[in-house]
Design a protein around this motif. Structure first.
Motif, PDB file in Angstrom:
ATOM      1  N   LYS A 140      40.904  -2.307  72.113  1.00 59.45           N
ATOM      2  CA  LYS A 140      42.222  -2.929  71.940  1.00 59.45           C
ATOM      3  C   LYS A 140      42.296  -3.647  70.587  1.00 59.45           C
ATOM      4  N   ASP A 141      41.266  -4.404  70.254  1.00 62.73           N
ATOM      5  CA  ASP A 141      41.237  -5.111  68.970  1.00 62.73           C
ATOM      6  C   ASP A 141      41.222  -4.122  67.802  1.00 62.73           C
ATOM      7  N   ASP A 197      44.705  -2.519  67.431  1.00 68.18           N
ATOM      8  CA  ASP A 197      45.656  -3.432  66.782  1.00 68.18           C
ATOM      9  C   ASP A 197      45.482  -3.409  65.268  1.00 68.18           C
ATOM     10  N   LYS A 204      48.013  -1.227  61.874  1.00 69.10           N
ATOM     11  CA  LYS A 204      48.569  -1.896  60.686  1.00 69.10           C
ATOM     12  C   LYS A 204      48.747  -0.894  59.548  1.00 69.10           C
ATOM     13  N   LYS A 213      51.598   3.294  71.404  1.00 72.56           N
ATOM     14  CA  LYS A 213      51.808   2.370  70.282  1.00 72.56           C
ATOM     15  C   LYS A 213      52.161   3.125  69.007  1.00 72.56           C
TER      16      LYS A 213
END
Length: 101
Positions: free
Chosen positions: A29-30, A33, A37, A67
């Protein structure tokens, strides 16, 4: 799970090795994220080094797709080994992802 990212032109290529399982959910998950970007048109997940994937690992790929779609980007799964490819087929991922041999 280990990963490496290469960004060039309109694509980010993500090489994943090891096991893609629930154990790595928080780390993934990190990582995801940070990955998102990058403003690219395609996220290419090279799965050739994935030894094993469980249902949580499949869910993590779905999260990436969801996402990425929010950014109008495509997710491509590349070179899954036979055991991983079978899991993707059983889960009908071949209907919702582009899978490259």
């Amino acid at each position: 799970m280990n990963h490496a990212v290469t960004v060039a032109n309109d694509a980010a290529e993500i090489t994943i090795t090891g096991r893609l399982t629930f154990k790595f959910h928080k780390e993934y998950k990190d990582f995801l994220d940070d990955l998102l970007k990058n403003e690219v048109e395609r996220f290419i997940f090279d799965l050739s080094g994935v030894e094993f994937i469980d249902s949580a690992g499949l869910g993590m790929l779905l999260i990436a797709k969801q996402k990425a779609q929010g950014q109008n980007a495509q997710v491509i799964l590349r070179k899954p080994p036979e055991n991983v490819k079978r899991m993707l087929q059983v889960a009908k991922f071949d209907k919702i992802f582009e899978i490259e041999a």
